[in-house]
Design an enzyme around this catalytic site. Structure first.
Site, PDB file in Angstrom:
ATOM      1  CD  GLU A  88      34.722   0.567 -17.781  1.00 38.02           C
ATOM      2  OE1 GLU A  88      34.427  -0.505 -17.421  1.00 38.02           O
ATOM      3  OE2 GLU A  88      34.346   1.187 -18.754  1.00 38.02           O
ATOM      4  CD  GLU A 114      41.319  -1.547 -22.815  1.00 37.25           C
ATOM      5  OE1 GLU A 114      42.443  -2.211 -22.689  1.00 37.25           O
ATOM      6  OE2 GLU A 114      40.549  -1.459 -21.831  1.00 37.25           O
ATOM      7  CG  ASP A 134      44.387 -10.659 -16.098  1.00 39.23           C
ATOM      8  OD1 ASP A 134      44.377 -11.763 -15.297  1.00 39.23           O
ATOM      9  OD2 ASP A 134      45.245 -10.694 -17.015  1.00 39.23           O
ATOM     10  CE  LYS A 152      50.389 -19.791 -13.503  1.00 37.21           C
ATOM     11  NZ  LYS A 152      51.653 -20.120 -14.542  1.00 37.21           N
ATOM     12  CG  ASP A 201      34.148 -13.853 -14.156  1.00 38.06           C
ATOM     13  OD1 ASP A 201      34.836 -13.075 -14.381  1.00 38.06           O
ATOM     14  OD2 ASP A 201      34.362 -15.050 -14.630  1.00 38.06           O
ATOM     15  CB  THR A 244      30.940  -5.284 -18.709  1.00 39.19           C
ATOM     16  OG1 THR A 244      31.231  -6.572 -18.478  1.00 39.19           O
ATOM     17  CG2 THR A 244      31.225  -4.485 -17.812  1.00 39.19           C
ATOM     18  CD  GLU A 245      31.936  -4.768 -24.014  1.00 37.23           C
ATOM     19  OE1 GLU A 245      31.961  -3.939 -24.772  1.00 37.23           O
ATOM     20  OE2 GLU A 245      32.090  -4.505 -23.003  1.00 37.23           O
ATOM     21  CE1 TYR A 246      35.909 -11.056 -22.121  1.00 36.68           C
ATOM     22  CE2 TYR A 246      36.637  -8.751 -21.140  1.00 36.68           C
ATOM     23  CZ  TYR A 246      36.894  -9.933 -21.935  1.00 36.68           C
ATOM     24  OH  TYR A 246      37.978  -9.906 -22.720  1.00 36.68           O
ATOM     25  CD  GLU A 247      27.367  -7.166 -15.174  1.00 31.97           C
ATOM     26  OE1 GLU A 247      26.528  -7.437 -14.420  1.00 31.97           O
ATOM     27  OE2 GLU A 247      28.129  -6.279 -15.468  1.00 31.97           O
TER      28      GLU A 247
END
Length: 216
Positions: free
Chosen positions: A46, A71, A120, A124, A156, A194-197
């Protein structure tokens, strides 16, 4: 999202070199299997593991697979390391390094599957080359993946998802799975979040997902 610097991380890493390695050490390319308790298992990677909820969940759910959490932020990898010290998962290794240079750290065909979760979006246009599904990144993934190895992607961000579909298609990848609403798909039963998910889904946001492999 960049986390605040955590001054205790370097000392923690130094004390647990059996669980984590730092770039620019490059002599592990082709030898990552030796880092695991069972070197015969396939290795999945990952890129951008954040605080580690996904990669830890995968390692717990699939003891038949070895996992690497890669990471860039030391604060984030330190938080994963804290959890791994307690969990002692034999099939999880941590790597503090830049996912933009994976061919420096992994040998051709060393990785079975590769995960990009909530990267991320760099919205732009002038920043398109920084997106982790830009063609130059895809070329590196192709190199380190085994034949038929998959890139598995979740986001997302609709714009990033549409861009990624176009980029993968133009770069010669074939799609094995596409979902415009992962949490309402047949895969949700086995989906490790995931946490964001979890955060985005709780707000009612749609989660997009795809699996693809290179054909060429």
């Amino acid at each position: 999202m960049r986390l605040r610097n955590k001054p205790w991380v370097p000392e923690l890493i130094e004390a647990h070199q059996d669980l984590i390695i730092q770039a620019p050490q490059t002599d592990l390319a082709g030898h990552w299997a030796k880092r695991f308790a069972n070197p015969a298992l396939p290795i999945e990677l990952e890129i951008g593991s954040g605080k580690g909820q996904f990669i830890i969940g995968m390692a717990q759910a699939h003891p038949e697979i070895n996992y690497i959490a890669m990471e860039l932020q030391s604060a984030a990898i330190g938080m994963i390391l804290q959890k791994q010290i307690d969990l002692k998962l034999p099939n999880l290794q941590l790597f503090l390094g830049d996912g933009a240079a994976v061919t420096e750290f992994f040998a051709p065909g060393e990785i079975s599957n590769l995960y990009l979760n909530f990267s991320d979006p760099w919205p732009k246009n002038r920043h398109a080359k920084r997106r982790l599904t830009y063609s130059t990144f895809l070329a590196q993934y192709h190199q380190i993946l085994k034949a038929e190895g998959q890139l598995r992607f979740k986001t997302d961000n609709q714009g990033l998802f549409e861009y990624s579909l176009q980029s993968l298609n133009a770069s010669g990848w074939l799609f094995d799975f596409i979902s415009l609403d992962l949490h309402r798909s047949e895969r949700q039963a086995s989906n490790v979040e995931t946490e964001y998910e979890q955060k985005f889904a709780a707000k009612g946001q749609v989660i997009y997902a795809l699996d693809a492999h290179f054909e060429g």
